[in-house]
Each structure stands twice: as C-alpha cells, then as structure tokens.
Design a protein around this motif. Structure first.
Motif, mmCIF file in Angstrom:
data_model
loop_
_atom_site.group_PDB
_atom_site.id
_atom_site.type_symbol
_atom_site.label_atom_id
_atom_site.label_comp_id
_atom_site.label_asym_id
_atom_site.label_seq_id
_atom_site.Cartn_x
_atom_site.Cartn_y
_atom_site.Cartn_z
ATOM 1 N N GLY A 353 18.489 -5.938 33.541
ATOM 2 C CA GLY A 353 19.567 -5.803 34.508
ATOM 3 C C GLY A 353 19.842 -4.352 34.878
ATOM 4 N N GLU A 354 21.092 -4.066 35.258
ATOM 5 C CA GLU A 354 21.455 -2.712 35.663
ATOM 6 C C GLU A 354 21.295 -1.719 34.519
ATOM 7 N N SER A 355 21.593 -2.149 33.293
ATOM 8 C CA SER A 355 21.408 -1.267 32.141
ATOM 9 C C SER A 355 19.931 -0.880 31.997
ATOM 10 N N GLY A 356 19.043 -1.846 32.220
ATOM 11 C CA GLY A 356 17.612 -1.567 32.161
ATOM 12 C C GLY A 356 17.171 -0.611 33.250
ATOM 13 N N GLY A 357 17.769 -0.754 34.447
ATOM 14 C CA GLY A 357 17.477 0.175 35.525
ATOM 15 C C GLY A 357 17.891 1.590 35.162
ATOM 16 N N LEU A 358 19.053 1.720 34.531
ATOM 17 C CA LEU A 358 19.513 3.035 34.075
ATOM 18 C C LEU A 358 18.615 3.574 32.962
ATOM 19 N N ASN A 359 18.128 2.686 32.093
ATOM 20 C CA ASN A 359 17.181 3.086 31.049
ATOM 21 C C ASN A 359 15.917 3.660 31.678
ATOM 22 N N GLU A 360 15.332 2.932 32.626
ATOM 23 C CA GLU A 360 14.121 3.411 33.290
ATOM 24 C C GLU A 360 14.374 4.699 34.080
ATOM 25 N N ALA A 361 15.498 4.764 34.792
ATOM 26 C CA ALA A 361 15.822 5.962 35.568
ATOM 27 C C ALA A 361 15.995 7.168 34.656
ATOM 28 N N THR A 362 16.625 6.968 33.507
ATOM 29 C CA THR A 362 16.777 8.063 32.546
ATOM 30 C C THR A 362 15.408 8.623 32.156
ATOM 31 N N SER A 363 14.437 7.742 31.931
ATOM 32 C CA SER A 363 13.086 8.191 31.595
ATOM 33 C C SER A 363 12.412 8.874 32.778
ATOM 34 N N ASP A 364 12.620 8.364 33.987
ATOM 35 C CA ASP A 364 12.062 9.024 35.166
ATOM 36 C C ASP A 364 12.694 10.399 35.371
ATOM 37 N N ILE A 365 14.012 10.473 35.212
ATOM 38 C CA ILE A 365 14.731 11.735 35.412
ATOM 39 C C ILE A 365 14.222 12.801 34.452
ATOM 40 N N CYS A 414 19.745 2.066 47.437
ATOM 41 C CA CYS A 414 21.198 1.917 47.445
ATOM 42 C C CYS A 414 21.619 0.736 46.566
ATOM 43 N N TRP A 415 22.766 0.893 45.924
ATOM 44 C CA TRP A 415 23.262 -0.174 45.075
ATOM 45 C C TRP A 415 23.773 -1.349 45.906
ATOM 46 N N SER A 416 23.581 -2.552 45.393
ATOM 47 C CA SER A 416 24.199 -3.768 45.923
ATOM 48 C C SER A 416 24.403 -4.702 44.745
ATOM 49 N N SER A 417 25.121 -5.755 44.961
ATOM 50 C CA SER A 417 25.423 -6.681 43.864
ATOM 51 C C SER A 417 24.186 -7.384 43.328
ATOM 52 N N SER A 418 23.078 -7.335 44.063
ATOM 53 C CA SER A 418 21.854 -8.012 43.621
ATOM 54 C C SER A 418 20.917 -7.099 42.836
ATOM 55 N N VAL A 419 21.277 -5.846 42.673
ATOM 56 C CA VAL A 419 20.392 -4.886 42.020
ATOM 57 C C VAL A 419 20.027 -5.333 40.600
ATOM 58 N N GLY A 420 20.989 -5.896 39.885
ATOM 59 C CA GLY A 420 20.740 -6.289 38.505
ATOM 60 C C GLY A 420 19.712 -7.378 38.322
ATOM 61 N N SER A 421 19.378 -8.080 39.389
ATOM 62 C CA SER A 421 18.384 -9.154 39.288
ATOM 63 C C SER A 421 16.959 -8.644 39.488
ATOM 64 N N LEU A 422 16.806 -7.361 39.833
ATOM 65 C CA LEU A 422 15.486 -6.791 40.056
ATOM 66 C C LEU A 422 14.819 -6.402 38.741
ATOM 67 N N ASP A 423 13.493 -6.254 38.771
ATOM 68 C CA ASP A 423 12.779 -5.654 37.655
ATOM 69 C C ASP A 423 13.367 -4.269 37.397
ATOM 70 N N VAL A 424 13.465 -3.879 36.130
ATOM 71 C CA VAL A 424 14.134 -2.616 35.787
ATOM 72 C C VAL A 424 13.457 -1.398 36.408
ATOM 73 N N HIS A 425 12.156 -1.484 36.703
ATOM 74 C CA HIS A 425 11.472 -0.361 37.337
ATOM 75 C C HIS A 425 11.903 -0.192 38.791
ATOM 76 N N TYR A 426 12.432 -1.263 39.397
ATOM 77 C CA TYR A 426 12.868 -1.206 40.792
ATOM 78 C C TYR A 426 14.371 -0.942 40.902
ATOM 79 N N SER A 427 15.156 -1.525 40.004
ATOM 80 C CA SER A 427 16.595 -1.250 40.027
ATOM 81 C C SER A 427 16.886 0.190 39.622
ATOM 82 N N SER A 428 15.916 0.852 38.981
ATOM 83 C CA SER A 428 16.070 2.263 38.611
ATOM 84 C C SER A 428 16.192 3.158 39.833
#
Length: 514
Positions: A353-365, A414-428
């Motif tokens: 979910g969104e937490s996973g997106g933040l996890n992946e983004a943290t690694s990308d950052i 951009c964020w939307s309410s559906s972001v959490g349903s994406l693969d974490v590599h994409y929600s990142s």
C-alpha cells in the motif's frame, strides 16, 4: 520486521513545543548508558499512558544535540505482538513527554484475543495468497493483534516461504483474521529494486576498493567500515557462494567476461552507501550499530532483478538476461537496496500500500543521493534509478524517473485515493516526485497543481527525509503522515516558518498531498 498495513501517521502534541534548531542526531545502542537513560526517561514519561495488559518494548533510540530524545517502542497486548502498535516517544531534555508519534489506535482495552480459528486453518487460508512455488513445510503462524484496520482484531500472522514465478525468493507475511478467516494484509519480506528487473568495474570505471589481505592474496572483504562486510560470488546459484579473491591487488577487468567486475560494483556500492550514511547523516552502518550487511552477486541465471532480504540482512544481485538488463550492480541500485535495511531498522514501513510506496521511494531517494555522493565521472548523480543496468539497445531507459515518475508508463506523479492499490514500485512515484520538487524545484518537472517551485537543494532535502524516516515515521505511515513527518523534521532542523519548512508544505501540495 512487521509486514502489515493501515493508519496514517498521527502526532499527539502533549506539551507545547515551539520550533527548535536541532542539527545533529545520533542513534544509540539500548544497552549503553545513554541508550538506557533515554529508554528509562521515556518509560517514566509513558507510565501514566500504559493500560492494563499492555507492554511497551523499546527497540531504538535517537539523541539530539539539544538533549531531546526519541525512543521507538513496539507494543504487546496480553502477551501478543501488536501489528501497527509501534510508536515513537519524544522527550525534552528534562524528560517531559513532548510528542507521541503513533500508528493505529491508542487503546486496545476490551479487545478479546481468543481466536475462533486454529493456526492450522489460518495457514491453509494464507497459502491461497501465495503466488509461486512454496517450500514444503516452511510456514509459521503466530497469534497477534492486528491494529492497522479501522478496528483492532485478533489475527494470525502466517509466514510462507518459497519462490515467485520469476525466480525471486519470497518470504510472504499474510495476516488472517482469527475469527472470520479474511486475509487482512499481505506483504513480502523480500524487497526488490525493480518490478521486472573497483577494481575495474562495469559501471564506474576503475575505483579504489577496501579489501582484506590474506596469505595467498586479497579477498573482497572490507574490515574498515563498521563491523565489516564482504562480497560473495554465487556463481549463478541461489545459496552458498564464496568471497571474491585475487592473487593480486586487482579485481575484475571492466567487462562481464570476468565475474569479479560485477562484484567490484557491488563492493564499491556498499562502501559508498556506508560512507554516505556515516558522513551525511551520522549513522553508523545500516543498522545504526556498525552492521552493514553483505553482498551476493551472480544470483541464479539470467535473473532480472536485485533484492534486499531482512533475514540475511544482505543485498542480492542478478546478472540480467542480457537483452534488457546487464548485471544489476549499479551504485544507485546498491544504495537503494541498502536503504531497505535502514528502513527495516527504523520506521519499518510495511511493504504494501502507501506505506510500501514510501518504503520504495525512501530507497530511491537515498539511492539517488548515494549516486550524487559518490560523484563518479562514469556514473554522475541524477534522479534516474538504475539507468546504467540497461543493455545498449535499451539506452535511455531507467527503472524510475523521479522528476517525472509517470514516464515509465506505470508510476504516478500525483496522489489520489487509489494510489495505495498500486504496486509499491509505482505508488512510490508520489514521494519521488515530492523529493525532486523539494530539492530541485519545478524546473525539469511539472507540478500537479500548476505551481512553480524553487528547490532548497539536495543537502537540506535529504536531511529532512532522513529525520522524518528515523524520528517520525512508523510502520503504517501513509502519504498524509509523510507530509506531517517531513514538516516536523523541517521544523526541528530549520524552524517552523523557515524557507525549508514552507518548501516542504508547498512540495507536498504540488503532488496533491494536502
């Protein structure tokens, strides 16, 4: 590492706190005098908040140069682990509780933890969620409290091991409601760098490596950083392996014809990532206590990926199929993978979910920031992830594009309410886009609200994200919580109402997180 989801970051202001000018933080071991003192201070401050059946277990502490302390706690209720019950207690120098950053509900009183289903039945239900080939008998089921949903419930956390269809190892955590049998969440312990995805190195030319001298020559083992680390050659196997050795002080020839060339990139990557976190953020190793993990190179055959595993606390790199990917040992991939280890020892952002997106983004950052820190002429810093690992026929491609995440055709800007349903590599993409706008401004990018932004520079931006991760984020932080966490971090570092604080707010608005 907890692998479950929900609840945005919430900050309860218990004692009024104005802006501070904190500039230095340091992780401390809990068994040191400083660490034990911080924990005791926090436990005393929390005593009045602890309810019947609850236990607060400290697992990390950070001390600021002004005397403030920040202690991470896990929570148990009636002897059970509470998934989503972790929180950070923030104390002033005098021991007064300043803030409490938590995930999930504060109170679990009245919750019945007696299950209706057996552990065996929960395991059967969890197995339906596993995609790939399961290791026979490799399963465990633990009764827990799941506190990431709208209402806390008794649940089983079932851990299943096996291999995904693409050859990636899988350690899948499945949370099953102990009454209804519903699957509440799934998250994999194996965290990959891509979705399909010196010495004389493949990607950064001839570089200096820290190695270990032996009676017969040299081995790719660095005893000088933290507790030391090494780089293994799996020789296309999936386990075992041996440390790269050489009878001379030279490793690799800069091409894939020599297996050590990819090992050089991985070894150099772990060195530079360690140096980055040590010199930029004052962090001693990936675990904050000198531990840095190790590398495994040449995993499997034609394997199009790289991954971090908490179980071995190590990075693993495939060789690629030669058509799309070459060996996945580029420095930003190394920085990406090792950052998963940092996250697992701090906020533990669940990989879903969104937490996973933040996890992946943290690694990308931080993968990108490590690349800038290394400042290699052969692979200069940029906001592309993994651009060096593509074959010449795919020149120009990258795993992720932080200035414009949607350029890969799957990530979102951009964020939307559906972001959490994406693969974490994409929600990142939302957080990657935010960080680019914060550091560099809107030049070379576009904003979701049409605004024009000026960046505050990489140095300020990376320090804000690191403090947000290590001090304010919890396992369940979502994008709204990440905004709160980074604003708190900017306030601590630069002051409320500062240029940097205002830039954080503007950059989140520019990716539709308001």
């Amino acid at each position: 590492m907890s692998r479950t989801l929900l609840a945005s970051l919430a900050t309860l202001t218990l004692v009024g706190c104005g802006s501070t000018s904190t500039t230095v933080t340091s992780s401390v071991e809990l068994d040191t005098i400083e660490g034990a003192g911080a924990v005791a201070q926090a436990q005393a401050a929390l005593k009045s908040r602890q309810q019947a059946g609850e236990e607060f277990v400290a697992r990390g502490a950070i001390l600021d140069d002004n005397g403030d302390s920040h202690v991470r706690f896990d929570r148990r209720f009636q002897g059970l682990r509470v998934l989503g019950g972790d929180f950070v207690s923030h104390q002033n120098a005098n021991g007064a509780l300043r803030e409490l950053t938590h995930a999930g509900p504060e109170s679990l009183q009245g919750l019945s933890v007696k299950p209706s289903l057996s552990a065996a039945r929960a395991t059967q239900l969890a197995e339906r969620a596993f995609v790939g080939k399961r290791d026979a008998g490799a399963a465990s089921a633990e009764l827990v409290v799941f506190a990431r949903g709208e209402k806390p419930v008794a649940a089983y956390e079932v851990v299943l091991e096996g291999v995904k269809d693409d050859g990636t190892p899988s350690i899948l955590h499945v949370v099953v409601d102990a009454h209804t049998g519903a699957v509440l969440e799934t998250a994999d312990e194996i965290e990959t760098a891509a979705t399909t995805s010196t010495g004389n190195s493949l990607y950064v030319g001839t570089v200096s490596l820290a190695t270990n001298s032996t009676s017969t020559g040299y081995e790719m083992r660095d005893p000088s950083r933290g507790k030391g680390f090494y780089t293994l050659n799996l020789a296309n196997g999936t386990s075992g392996g041996s440390v790269f050795t050489s009878t001379t002080s030279s490793f690799g020839n800069g091409t894939t014809s020599n297996a050590a060339s990819a090992g050089v990139d991985a070894h150099y990557g772990i060195q530079k990532t360690y140096d980055y976190f040590k010199n930029v953020h004052g962090r001693d190793g990936i675990d904050g206590a000198g531990g840095t993990g190790y590398n495994r190179v040449h995993y499997s055959s034609r394997y199009n990926n790289a991954f971090w595993s908490d179980s071995c606390f190590c990075m693993t790199y495939g060789d690629g199929d030669g058509t799309t990917f070459t060996p996945l040992t580029a420095i930003d991939v190394a920085g990406h993978e090792m950052t998963h280890g940092v996250t697992s020892r701090t906020a533990r952002l669940v990989y879903s979910g969104e937490s996973g997106g933040l996890n992946e983004a943290t690694s990308d950052i931080f993968g990108s920031m490590v690349e800038y820190y290394a400042a290699s002429a052969s692979d200069p810093g940029d906001y592309l992830i993994g651009e060096k690992i593509y074959t010449p026929s795919k020149s120009g491609d990258a795993l992720r594009y932080m200035a414009n995440p949607s350029q890969d055709g799957k990530s979102v800007n951009c964020w939307s309410s559906s972001v959490g349903s994406l693969d974490v590599h994409y929600s990142s993409g939302v957080a990657n886009h935010f960080f680019y706008l914060l550091a560099e401004g809107s030049t070379g990018s576009t904003t979701c609200n049409g605004s024009t932004l000026s960046g505050i520079g990489r140095s300020a931006a990376e320090k804000i994200w690191y403090r947000a991760l290590t001090v304010y984020m919890t396992s369940s932080t979502k994008y709204a919580g990440a905004r709160t966490a980074t604003l708190n971090a900017a306030k601590d570092l630069f002051g409320s109402g500062s240029t940097q604080y205002n830039a954080v707010a503007a950059a989140w608005s520019a990716v539709s997180v308001n």
